[in-house]
Design an enzyme around this catalytic site. Structure first.
Site, PDB file in Angstrom:
ATOM      1  NE  ARG A 126      -4.111  -1.990   1.704  1.00 54.94           N
ATOM      2  CZ  ARG A 126      -3.903  -2.996   2.798  1.00 54.94           C
ATOM      3  NH1 ARG A 126      -3.040  -3.089   3.654  1.00 54.94           N
ATOM      4  NH2 ARG A 126      -5.016  -3.991   2.347  1.00 54.94           N
ATOM      5  CE  LYS A 148      -0.286  13.792 -14.831  1.00 60.40           C
ATOM      6  NZ  LYS A 148      -0.679  14.279 -16.144  1.00 60.40           N
ATOM      7  CD  GLU A 190       7.285  15.639 -22.634  1.00 65.89           C
ATOM      8  OE1 GLU A 190       6.532  16.855 -22.404  1.00 65.89           O
ATOM      9  OE2 GLU A 190       6.894  14.589 -22.688  1.00 65.89           O
ATOM     10  CE  LYS A 232       5.656  17.260 -14.299  1.00 61.85           C
ATOM     11  NZ  LYS A 232       5.450  16.071 -14.918  1.00 61.85           N
ATOM     12  CD  GLU A 242      -3.683  16.191 -15.820  1.00 62.12           C
ATOM     13  OE1 GLU A 242      -2.665  15.925 -15.971  1.00 62.12           O
ATOM     14  OE2 GLU A 242      -4.467  15.982 -16.993  1.00 62.12           O
ATOM     15  NE  ARG A 246       0.807  16.985 -12.990  1.00 63.97           N
ATOM     16  CZ  ARG A 246       1.599  15.865 -12.198  1.00 63.97           C
ATOM     17  NH1 ARG A 246       1.106  15.965 -11.021  1.00 63.97           N
ATOM     18  NH2 ARG A 246       2.638  15.143 -12.734  1.00 63.97           N
ATOM     19  CG  ASN A 250      -1.327  16.173 -20.192  1.00 63.45           C
ATOM     20  OD1 ASN A 250      -0.638  15.401 -20.116  1.00 63.45           O
ATOM     21  ND2 ASN A 250      -2.203  16.450 -19.191  1.00 63.45           N
ATOM     22  CG  HIS A 253       1.382  14.767 -23.769  1.00 66.81           C
ATOM     23  ND1 HIS A 253       1.922  15.944 -23.872  1.00 66.81           N
ATOM     24  CD2 HIS A 253       2.348  14.177 -22.920  1.00 66.81           C
ATOM     25  CE1 HIS A 253       3.143  16.131 -23.413  1.00 66.81           C
ATOM     26  NE2 HIS A 253       3.346  14.884 -22.635  1.00 66.81           N
ATOM     27  CG  HIS A 257      -0.690  10.058 -25.080  1.00 65.77           C
ATOM     28  ND1 HIS A 257      -1.287  10.327 -23.985  1.00 65.77           N
ATOM     29  CD2 HIS A 257       0.843  10.069 -24.911  1.00 65.77           C
ATOM     30  CE1 HIS A 257      -0.331  10.707 -22.625  1.00 65.77           C
ATOM     31  NE2 HIS A 257       0.713  10.617 -23.547  1.00 65.77           N
ATOM     32  CG  HIS A 270       6.247  10.124 -24.571  1.00 69.37           C
ATOM     33  ND1 HIS A 270       4.804  10.111 -24.267  1.00 69.37           N
ATOM     34  CD2 HIS A 270       6.556  11.423 -23.840  1.00 69.37           C
ATOM     35  CE1 HIS A 270       4.334  11.043 -23.702  1.00 69.37           C
ATOM     36  NE2 HIS A 270       5.233  11.994 -23.527  1.00 69.37           N
TER      37      HIS A 270
HETATM   38  P1  NAD Z   1      12.853   5.772 -21.973  1.00 67.15           P
HETATM   39  O1  NAD Z   1      12.970   5.568 -20.472  1.00 67.15           O
HETATM   40  O2  NAD Z   1      12.564   4.581 -22.769  1.00 67.15           O
HETATM   41  O3  NAD Z   1      14.632   5.897 -22.460  1.00 67.15           O
HETATM   42  C1  NAD Z   1      14.804   6.365 -23.439  1.00 67.15           C
HETATM   43  C2  NAD Z   1      15.919   5.410 -24.104  1.00 67.15           C
HETATM   44  O4  NAD Z   1      17.441   5.846 -23.661  1.00 67.15           O
HETATM   45  C3  NAD Z   1      15.988   3.968 -23.537  1.00 67.15           C
HETATM   46  O5  NAD Z   1      16.323   2.724 -24.423  1.00 67.15           O
HETATM   47  C4  NAD Z   1      16.851   3.962 -22.248  1.00 67.15           C
HETATM   48  O6  NAD Z   1      17.457   2.620 -22.004  1.00 67.15           O
HETATM   49  C5  NAD Z   1      17.947   4.713 -22.852  1.00 67.15           C
HETATM   50  N1  NAD Z   1      18.762   5.557 -21.882  1.00 67.15           N
HETATM   51  C6  NAD Z   1      18.309   6.161 -20.659  1.00 67.15           C
HETATM   52  N2  NAD Z   1      19.329   6.803 -19.953  1.00 67.15           N
HETATM   53  C7  NAD Z   1      20.248   6.804 -21.062  1.00 67.15           C
HETATM   54  C8  NAD Z   1      21.545   7.360 -20.913  1.00 67.15           C
HETATM   55  N3  NAD Z   1      21.774   7.977 -19.890  1.00 67.15           N
HETATM   56  N4  NAD Z   1      22.496   6.984 -21.748  1.00 67.15           N
HETATM   57  C9  NAD Z   1      22.052   6.338 -22.849  1.00 67.15           C
HETATM   58  N5  NAD Z   1      20.944   5.576 -23.250  1.00 67.15           N
HETATM   59  C10 NAD Z   1      19.861   6.006 -21.933  1.00 67.15           C
HETATM   60  O7  NAD Z   1      12.303   6.843 -22.557  1.00 67.15           O
HETATM   61  P2  NAD Z   1      12.192   8.624 -22.000  1.00 67.15           P
HETATM   62  O8  NAD Z   1      12.019   9.344 -23.146  1.00 67.15           O
HETATM   63  O9  NAD Z   1      12.865   8.746 -20.792  1.00 67.15           O
HETATM   64  O10 NAD Z   1      10.494   8.301 -21.094  1.00 67.15           O
HETATM   65  C11 NAD Z   1       9.479   8.289 -21.958  1.00 67.15           C
HETATM   66  C12 NAD Z   1       8.339   7.711 -21.037  1.00 67.15           C
HETATM   67  O11 NAD Z   1       8.121   8.779 -19.973  1.00 67.15           O
HETATM   68  C13 NAD Z   1       7.105   7.311 -21.763  1.00 67.15           C
HETATM   69  O12 NAD Z   1       6.592   6.349 -21.221  1.00 67.15           O
HETATM   70  C14 NAD Z   1       6.231   8.534 -21.324  1.00 67.15           C
HETATM   71  O13 NAD Z   1       4.798   8.296 -21.127  1.00 67.15           O
HETATM   72  C15 NAD Z   1       6.843   8.889 -20.025  1.00 67.15           C
HETATM   73  N6  NAD Z   1       6.265  10.227 -19.417  1.00 67.15           N
HETATM   74  C16 NAD Z   1       5.968  10.511 -18.096  1.00 67.15           C
HETATM   75  C17 NAD Z   1       5.532  11.505 -17.796  1.00 67.15           C
HETATM   76  C18 NAD Z   1       5.091  11.679 -16.102  1.00 67.15           C
HETATM   77  O14 NAD Z   1       4.918  12.799 -15.764  1.00 67.15           O
HETATM   78  N7  NAD Z   1       5.245  10.441 -15.314  1.00 67.15           N
HETATM   79  C19 NAD Z   1       5.952  12.566 -18.433  1.00 67.15           C
HETATM   80  C20 NAD Z   1       6.546  12.580 -19.762  1.00 67.15           C
HETATM   81  C21 NAD Z   1       6.846  11.527 -19.931  1.00 67.15           C
HETATM   82  N1  GLY Z   2       3.693  15.195 -17.952  1.00 70.55           N
HETATM   83  C1  GLY Z   2       2.340  15.560 -17.626  1.00 70.55           C
HETATM   84  C2  GLY Z   2       2.199  15.733 -16.031  1.00 70.55           C
HETATM   85  O1  GLY Z   2       3.461  15.495 -15.442  1.00 70.55           O
HETATM   86  O2  GLY Z   2       1.382  16.276 -15.664  1.00 70.55           O
END
Ligand code: NAD
Ligand code: GLY
Length: 368
Positions: A126, A148, A190, A232, A242, A246, A250, A253, A257, A270
């Site tokens: 939990r 998130k 972003e 942020k 949100e 917030r 998006n 997005h 998406h 992404h």
């Molecule tokens: P990712 O986590 O897939 O990383 C991108 C690639 O880079 C992967 O292959 C990873 O292994 C590699 N990598 C990571 N760090 C590295 C480094 N220092 N050197 C070399 N390679 C490295 O993708 P991302 O772009 O980091 O994140 C995208 C994800 O984040 C999506 O799933 C998206 O939905 C999510 N997201 C979430 C939020 C939120 O608020 N929670 C906001 C924006 C995006």
């Molecule tokens: N990436 C959108 C949020 O964190 O609200």
């Protein structure tokens, strides 16, 4: 690794007793002063992936110091692994290790690892502590901050999840030196987003410094990360779950998406999908009379300068877009809610877009 303290900056996400710091600087991954104060107890599970582990796992272990019970879990890489099945692997590993409620999960990697580990932490017994150690530009400027967490469903991005705040976010800017340039561009999408929705001055600064950012110039990258995280943090403090402002984060997005879901997770990054989605949102804003041609041209130019795609997938019809966009989490009472630009540096949530206006944008927008 040692580092002069003045190279480090700290921001704060102000959420009452759940407030936490964002530490930003080069080399902090290997320094126990940053990670250990945020551990809930002696049990620590570091979760990363097979790409990041060989690069940074041993440095992070150094940053944990001695006297802890540390376990590691290395998951496969990729957006396609952002599933409930991967989260179950984390829970299995925690249970196998006999970890209790005072354990801490450490997410070492990009947004995929951060979102999954956060969700695993939100649900394990939990809710247990977790720390974000983001290693992509995208995760450093966006996903690691704000709580998130979650996974994808075959029918929609991030459809299963929870709000669960980390104890701290540790951004080691040196990790960006190994990031592939396509991933850097995805992160820049972003960063550009913050300028478009909230800070026209920052947008102008990004236009002027894009070459340095793409060239991994440390000072420029640090400034972009700090400004993005500060915007942020401000938005999350105002609207954690949100209910209002917030949603502006998006921008792009809903279109993005739809692209990711239609194309299969991982084919478009992404950030790439968000970049194209932001151009679609800007063009729709122009159709509504809010932006002029010069604003849209500026938006297109900065996305191009960041080397982001400016056209949607060739095999995506307007109907494909609409079918997926109807499932978007922001929609209420069957109304499509889109984030649009009232001018560069200011955004709004809009749920009255005339359907013919949206359809004509989806028909006219370039494909590749
Ligand atoms: P990712 O986590 O897939 O990383 C991108 C690639 O880079 C992967 O292959 C990873 O292994 C590699 N990598 C990571 N760090 C590295 C480094 N220092 N050197 C070399 N390679 C490295 O993708 P991302 O772009 O980091 O994140 C995208 C994800 O984040 C999506 O799933 C998206 O939905 C999510 N997201 C979430 C939020 C939120 O608020 N929670 C906001 C924006 C995006
Ligand atoms: N990436 C959108 C949020 O964190 O609200």
């Amino acid at each position: 690794m040692t580092r002069p303290d003045d190279a480090l900056s700290t921001l704060r996400v102000a959420l009452g007793e759940r407030s936490y710091p964002i530490h930003i600087g080069p080399g902090l991954l290997g320094d126990p002063r940053w990670l250990t104060p945020h551990l809930a107890g002696r049990q620590v599970m570091v979760v990363t992936n097979e790409t990041v582990a060989p690069l940074y796992l041993s440095r992070l272990r150094q940053g944990l110091g001695d006297g802890l019970e540390v376990r590691e879990l290395v998951l496969p890489d990729g957006e396609a692994t952002k599933t409930l099945a991967s989260v179950e692997r984390i829970w299995d590993a925690l249970l196998e290790a006999g970890f209790n409620r005072r354990c801490t999960l450490v997410a070492l990697g990009g947004g995929v690892i951060g979102d999954m580990v956060g969700f695993a932490a939100a649900c394990y017994q939990r809710g247990v502590a977790f720390v974000q150690v983001p290693t992509t530009l995208l995760s450093q400027v966006d996903s690691s901050v704000g709580g998130k967490t979650g996974v994808n469903h075959p029918r929609g991005k991030n459809m299963i999840g929870a709000f669960w705040q980390p104890r701290a976010v540790l951004i080691d800017t040196e990790t960006l030196t190994t990031l592939p340039s396509r991933e850097l561009s995805a992160g820049l999408a972003e960063v550009i987003k913050y300028g478009l929705i909230r800070d026209a001055g920052f947008l102008g600064w990004l236009e002027a410094h894009m070459a340095e950012l793409r060239g991994l110039e440390a000072a420029a990258l640090t400034r972009a990360i700090e400004r993005s995280c500060s915007l942020k943090a401000e938005i999350v403090a105002e609207d954690e779950t949100e209910q209002g402002v917030r949603a502006l984060l998006n921008l792009g997005h809903t279109f993005g998406h739809a692209i990711e879901t239609h194309q299969g997770y991982g084919r478009w990054l992404h950030g790439e999908a968000v970049g194209t989605g932001m151009l679609m949102a800007a063009e729709l804003s122009q159709r509504l009379g809010w932006l002029d041609g010069a604003d849209v041209a500026r938006t297109r130019a900065i996305l191009a300068a960041a080397d982001l795609p400016l056209a949607a997938p060739a095999d995506m019809t307007p109907e494909d877009f609409l079918a997926i966009m109807r499932l978007d989490k922001k929609n209420l009472d069957d109304r499509l809610r889109l984030i649009l630009l009232t001018r560069l540096g200011e955004a709004c949530v809009h749920d009255r877009t005339p359907p013919e206006c949206l359809t004509s944008l989806l028909e006219a927008f370039p494909r590749r």
